[in-house]
Structure formats: C-alpha cells, structure tokens
Design an enzyme around this catalytic site. Sequence first.
Site, PDB file in Angstrom:
ATOM      1  N   ASP A 250       0.859  -1.189   0.000  1.00 26.32           N
ATOM      2  CA  ASP A 250       0.000   0.000   0.000  1.00 26.32           C
ATOM      3  C   ASP A 250       0.892   1.235   0.000  1.00 26.32           C
ATOM      4  O   ASP A 250       1.980   1.229   0.579  1.00 26.32           O
ATOM      5  CB  ASP A 250      -0.885  -0.009   1.261  1.00 26.32           C
TER       6      ASP A 250
ATOM      7  N   GLU B 186     -19.436  -4.239   2.805  1.00 26.39           N
ATOM      8  CA  GLU B 186     -18.779  -3.936   4.078  1.00 26.39           C
ATOM      9  C   GLU B 186     -19.693  -4.407   5.208  1.00 26.39           C
ATOM     10  O   GLU B 186     -20.909  -4.305   5.123  1.00 26.39           O
ATOM     11  CB  GLU B 186     -18.483  -2.441   4.201  1.00 26.39           C
TER      12      GLU B 186
ATOM     13  N   ALA C  45     -36.835   1.835   3.359  1.00 28.09           N
ATOM     14  CA  ALA C  45     -36.925   3.304   3.413  1.00 28.09           C
ATOM     15  C   ALA C  45     -36.139   3.791   4.627  1.00 28.09           C
ATOM     16  O   ALA C  45     -36.069   3.107   5.642  1.00 28.09           O
ATOM     17  CB  ALA C  45     -38.381   3.717   3.529  1.00 28.09           C
TER      18      ALA C  45
ATOM     19  N   CYS D 271     -19.056   3.607  -1.994  1.00 30.75           N
ATOM     20  CA  CYS D 271     -19.325   3.110  -3.346  1.00 30.75           C
ATOM     21  C   CYS D 271     -20.517   3.754  -4.044  1.00 30.75           C
ATOM     22  O   CYS D 271     -20.345   4.388  -5.088  1.00 30.75           O
ATOM     23  CB  CYS D 271     -19.487   1.601  -3.298  1.00 30.75           C
TER      24      CYS D 271
ATOM     25  N   LYS E 126     -20.428   7.655  -5.282  1.00 34.61           N
ATOM     26  CA  LYS E 126     -19.454   7.979  -6.345  1.00 34.61           C
ATOM     27  C   LYS E 126     -19.686   7.120  -7.596  1.00 34.61           C
ATOM     28  O   LYS E 126     -19.484   7.600  -8.718  1.00 34.61           O
ATOM     29  CB  LYS E 126     -18.012   7.822  -5.823  1.00 34.61           C
TER      30      LYS E 126
ATOM     31  N   LYS F 116     -23.358   2.215   7.522  1.00 35.08           N
ATOM     32  CA  LYS F 116     -24.280   1.090   7.718  1.00 35.08           C
ATOM     33  C   LYS F 116     -23.746   0.242   8.861  1.00 35.08           C
ATOM     34  O   LYS F 116     -22.591   0.410   9.260  1.00 35.08           O
ATOM     35  CB  LYS F 116     -24.451   0.272   6.441  1.00 35.08           C
TER      36      LYS F 116
ATOM     37  N   ARG G 128     -17.430   7.072   5.441  1.00 36.51           N
ATOM     38  CA  ARG G 128     -17.341   7.836   4.196  1.00 36.51           C
ATOM     39  C   ARG G 128     -18.762   8.076   3.654  1.00 36.51           C
ATOM     40  O   ARG G 128     -19.533   7.148   3.506  1.00 36.51           O
ATOM     41  CB  ARG G 128     -16.463   7.092   3.180  1.00 36.51           C
TER      42      ARG G 128
HETATM   43  P1  NAD Z   1      -9.849   2.187   0.490  1.00 34.72           P
HETATM   44  O1  NAD Z   1      -9.692   3.667   0.493  1.00 34.72           O
HETATM   45  O2  NAD Z   1     -10.319   1.496   1.729  1.00 34.72           O
HETATM   46  O3  NAD Z   1      -8.474   1.509   0.061  1.00 34.72           O
HETATM   47  C1  NAD Z   1      -7.683   1.963  -1.001  1.00 34.72           C
HETATM   48  C2  NAD Z   1      -6.240   1.747  -0.605  1.00 34.72           C
HETATM   49  O4  NAD Z   1      -5.397   2.006  -1.733  1.00 34.72           O
HETATM   50  C3  NAD Z   1      -5.764   2.696   0.507  1.00 34.72           C
HETATM   51  O5  NAD Z   1      -5.214   1.931   1.557  1.00 34.72           O
HETATM   52  C4  NAD Z   1      -4.706   3.575  -0.176  1.00 34.72           C
HETATM   53  O6  NAD Z   1      -3.681   3.962   0.696  1.00 34.72           O
HETATM   54  C5  NAD Z   1      -4.227   2.637  -1.274  1.00 34.72           C
HETATM   55  N1  NAD Z   1      -3.570   3.303  -2.414  1.00 34.72           N
HETATM   56  C6  NAD Z   1      -3.971   4.425  -3.057  1.00 34.72           C
HETATM   57  N2  NAD Z   1      -3.128   4.685  -4.085  1.00 34.72           N
HETATM   58  C7  NAD Z   1      -2.205   3.696  -4.096  1.00 34.72           C
HETATM   59  C8  NAD Z   1      -1.096   3.391  -4.935  1.00 34.72           C
HETATM   60  N3  NAD Z   1      -0.790   4.153  -5.985  1.00 34.72           N
HETATM   61  N4  NAD Z   1      -0.358   2.293  -4.646  1.00 34.72           N
HETATM   62  C9  NAD Z   1      -0.679   1.512  -3.588  1.00 34.72           C
HETATM   63  N5  NAD Z   1      -1.730   1.750  -2.778  1.00 34.72           N
HETATM   64  C10 NAD Z   1      -2.476   2.820  -3.030  1.00 34.72           C
HETATM   65  O7  NAD Z   1     -10.824   1.882  -0.719  1.00 34.72           O
HETATM   66  P2  NAD Z   1     -11.743   0.573  -0.874  1.00 34.72           P
HETATM   67  O8  NAD Z   1     -13.015   0.770  -0.137  1.00 34.72           O
HETATM   68  O9  NAD Z   1     -10.910  -0.634  -0.623  1.00 34.72           O
HETATM   69  O10 NAD Z   1     -12.091   0.669  -2.426  1.00 34.72           O
HETATM   70  C11 NAD Z   1     -11.127   0.345  -3.415  1.00 34.72           C
HETATM   71  C12 NAD Z   1     -11.827   0.159  -4.754  1.00 34.72           C
HETATM   72  O11 NAD Z   1     -12.737  -0.944  -4.665  1.00 34.72           O
HETATM   73  C13 NAD Z   1     -12.686   1.360  -5.164  1.00 34.72           C
HETATM   74  O12 NAD Z   1     -12.655   1.468  -6.556  1.00 34.72           O
HETATM   75  C14 NAD Z   1     -14.074   0.963  -4.711  1.00 34.72           C
HETATM   76  O13 NAD Z   1     -15.078   1.607  -5.448  1.00 34.72           O
HETATM   77  C15 NAD Z   1     -14.065  -0.527  -4.969  1.00 34.72           C
HETATM   78  N6  NAD Z   1     -14.993  -1.290  -4.144  1.00 34.72           N
HETATM   79  C16 NAD Z   1     -15.161  -0.984  -2.832  1.00 34.72           C
HETATM   80  C17 NAD Z   1     -16.039  -1.736  -2.068  1.00 34.72           C
HETATM   81  C18 NAD Z   1     -16.298  -1.397  -0.611  1.00 34.72           C
HETATM   82  O14 NAD Z   1     -17.273  -1.912  -0.065  1.00 34.72           O
HETATM   83  N7  NAD Z   1     -15.462  -0.587   0.031  1.00 34.72           N
HETATM   84  C19 NAD Z   1     -16.745  -2.798  -2.649  1.00 34.72           C
HETATM   85  C20 NAD Z   1     -16.529  -3.112  -3.985  1.00 34.72           C
HETATM   86  C21 NAD Z   1     -15.639  -2.338  -4.740  1.00 34.72           C
END
Ligand code: NAD
Length: 441
Positions: A30, A156, A256, A264, A267, A324, A331
């Site tokens: 990360d 989540e 409701a 998610c 955005k 939730k 967020r």
């Molecule tokens: P998050 O913010 O929890 O995690 C993202 C991580 O990526 C962070 O730890 C950040 O430090 C790291 N990061 C950013 N730039 C980086 C780089 N260049 N190199 C290495 N690490 C880097 O986000 P998330 O909730 O895990 O979501 C990630 C993706 O998955 C998003 O596109 C989101 O839409 C998608 N997603 C999220 C969920 C959810 O429930 N949170 C479910 C399905 C899909």
Amino acid sequence: MRVGVIGTGHVGLITCASFAAVGHDVVGTDADRSKIDALSTGDMPFHEPGVADSIRAGMAGGRLSFSHETADAVREADVVFVCVGTPARASGEANLVAVEQAAREVVAHASAGLVIAEKSTVPAGTADRLTRSVALQRPDIAGSVEVVSNPEFLREGHALHDAMHPERILVGADSDAAFDVMRRLYEPFTSEGARLIETDIRTAELAKHACNAFLALKISYANALARLCERAGADVEAVTEVMGADSRIGPAFLNAGLGYGGYCFPKDLVAFDHLASSLGYDFAMLREVARINDEAIDATLEKVRDALWNLEDKRVALLGLAFKPGTDDVRIAPALMLAQRLRELGATVVGYDPHAAESAVRAQPELEVAPTAYEAAREAHCVVLCTEWEEFQELDFDKLGEIMATRVFVDGRNAIDGERAVAHGFHFYPTGRRPLTPGRA
Ligand code: NAD
C-alpha cells in the site's frame, strides 16, 4: 498460485485474506506506509468482522505477508490485483490517477505472463487504457502482460463472508490464457459451487456500475414511496413487504430510511452517469436516484424540526454514525451529513456508535461523541436513529425517557418497534409511516 495485491484498504485487505485462506501465496502492499507497518504487526486499519483473525492466520501460516515494496508483490506473481481507491472528481468522473499510478508501479516490475486484475471499480474502457499504458511503458513485455477486469461485489460489514462465499465471480478478459489463469485462481471457490461469469472486459467493467446503480435505485424507490406514504397516510413497510413478496422484485434493498451512503454508491452513481454522458447517452434516471437520496436526509431533518420547532437551543442525539451497521466506515455517512445540517440550524449534536465513533470524529472533528447510547441521549431533546446496529433493538425506553430533556424519537431506519417507545411516553417519528403519539398510538 502467487498473488500480489496493490492497495490494502477495504477491498484489498479482504482480497489478501481470502486468497491466503484458500492456500495461495499473497503479498499485499500500500502507498500508505503506516498501514503496512500496522498490518505487519497484526493491527487492522479498520473494523470488519472476522478479518483480523483471518489476516493473522494467513500471516502465521506463512501464506500472507505485507511489504512497502511493490516489487515484492509483483515479483513471481501470477496475478496482481489493483485495489486502490477511485474517488469522484468534482465533475463526477472517476478519478483514476491512483489506478494508473499503481499499474505503472506493477508494470515496472512485471515479467512476461503476468495478469493484472482490476478490482477497483472503474468505468468501462479503463482496462483498454491500462493496456495501452503497458505498451508504452514496457514495449518489451507488451502483449504478454494482460489486463483483466475482476470487479469486487463484497458488502462492508459482511466482507470476508462475501469474499469466501461469493454469489458470483465476474471476470472480463480478452484471451483464453488470461481466463485460464483466473479460473485456476478461483478454483477453490468455484469447486465449492461459486458461479464464475466470464465476459469481455468492457462488459465486466460496466456490469459492476450497473449493479451498484440498480441497488441505489431500489433504495431510492423505497424512499420515494416513503414520501408518498407519509402524504397518503399509508405504511411504506407494508407496501415494500407486498412488493418484496413478488419474486420478480425481491425484498432486498427496499428499506426506506436515511438513504444510502458509503464509499461506493454515491461515487459510482455519478461515475456511471458521467460515463453514459461521455458516450452520448443521457442516463437521467441516475441523477433522480441521487436526488431522492438527498431528499431522504431533508425528510428526516424535517421530522426533527416538526417535533422540536427551533433548533438553536436544542440538543439532538444521533444513534449510529457508520454508513451502515457492521463497519466503522463513515465515508459519505448519512448520519454525518445529518449532523452537519443540524449544526447549521443551531442544534448541538452528540453522536454514538459502537464502532465508528473514532472514525466519525476524524472525519468531523466538531462532532461530539458519547461512550454509550444513553450518554449521547442525556439531556437531548430528540434521538435520531441513523444506523440500524442490532444493539439499538434492545434500547431501554424507560431509561432513555428519564435522562432525555424531551421524549422524541425519530427512527431514520424503521428499526424500532414504535409501540414500545410510545408506551414509555415517546413521540415516535418513523420513516414513511404514521407518527405515533402517546395517548393516540
Ligand atoms: P480504500 O480507500 O479502503 O483503500 C484503497 C487503498 O489504496 C488505501 O489503503 C490507499 O492507501 C491505497 N492506495 C492508493 N493509491 C495507491 C497506490 N498508488 N499504490 C498503492 N496503494 C495505493 O478503498 P476501498 O473501499 O478498498 O475501495 C477500493 C476500490 O474498490 C474502489 O474502486 C471501490 O469503489 C471498490 N470497491 C469498494 C467496495 C467497498 O465496499 N469498500 C466494494 C466493492 C468495490
């Protein structure tokens, strides 16, 4: 197989845990060094049921490690997952800077045959862009490094369960070789009955946005019905029960309340709308879904104002701050948006959440938080239930009534039996149902 994971956030960390749990060798990295330091010593960056134990088991079994170096996650890997954030730009367009940066780092250390899997939610066409970047950056391996789409569908609060028992696994790829790698990777899941859906890459990318937008639409439909039921004197819970009993509709996501939030849906909805308009299609329905979601906060705020009149000298307790139950993720949490609106109207706001108090104060430092629901409610003129944590089912209305300044309860999630509150002298305001008043319940 060997797996690399770039970005160990809510999706990346679960990806690490689940692949290690089925016997693959996983290295996570990360850009946030403190996250890797914490994970390396077994500390979790967020609350998600079961994940801490699973991560520690993977590390103890020697199948999972974390590194500051992207090279460690890429060297010898069969598949590297890109799990970085894809926030919205001001225009609504998905900001793919982190995706590009992560992919560049991966490609810098890649060898021929590597599969790069997009797990981040990205607009259709992103994999094509990544493939073109690979060709520019590493002409020596272009053509033998493949980009595939493998969107994540976890929820989540149930993330580990969803990753270990997926309803479906979606892989979009352009070659048999890439499909074959992904089939072998997911074999421990498909052999247990998980359904693998294979499509072309753009279809997989678009399907993820289509799913999230549709789920948001169901929630907004229920909220629009709630507004209508309040005006008609009908009961939205009964209406959605009738709807949900129809197998063509189904009961899920017809609740409701204060509306959806989280990282998610908000955005992804605007990113999908932006993608549609960039392709020449006006997907106006998506904007209406978002408008109805905003309206859900207004409607709850109106109930508080209806009950308390002027808010300048009033204290409001918010029960539940996470977007939730089951997570400490705040967020775009509806509770925090409501807190902000209440403060703007002069109210003093105090919140309580079993897991998200710390992250809520980080996100909104002006928010006062209390260690228990009752402490939050002390001297409050109104309680608003914002997140339907199970413990709120057990609220002692007798105790609550005694410590509050006035007995007003707004149920922003229809999670409480209103008759119970009214029996203790509360004025009870549910969502999309008739308010209940002592003596007239
Ligand atoms: P998050 O913010 O929890 O995690 C993202 C991580 O990526 C962070 O730890 C950040 O430090 C790291 N990061 C950013 N730039 C980086 C780089 N260049 N190199 C290495 N690490 C880097 O986000 P998330 O909730 O895990 O979501 C990630 C993706 O998955 C998003 O596109 C989101 O839409 C998608 N997603 C999220 C969920 C959810 O429930 N949170 C479910 C399905 C899909």
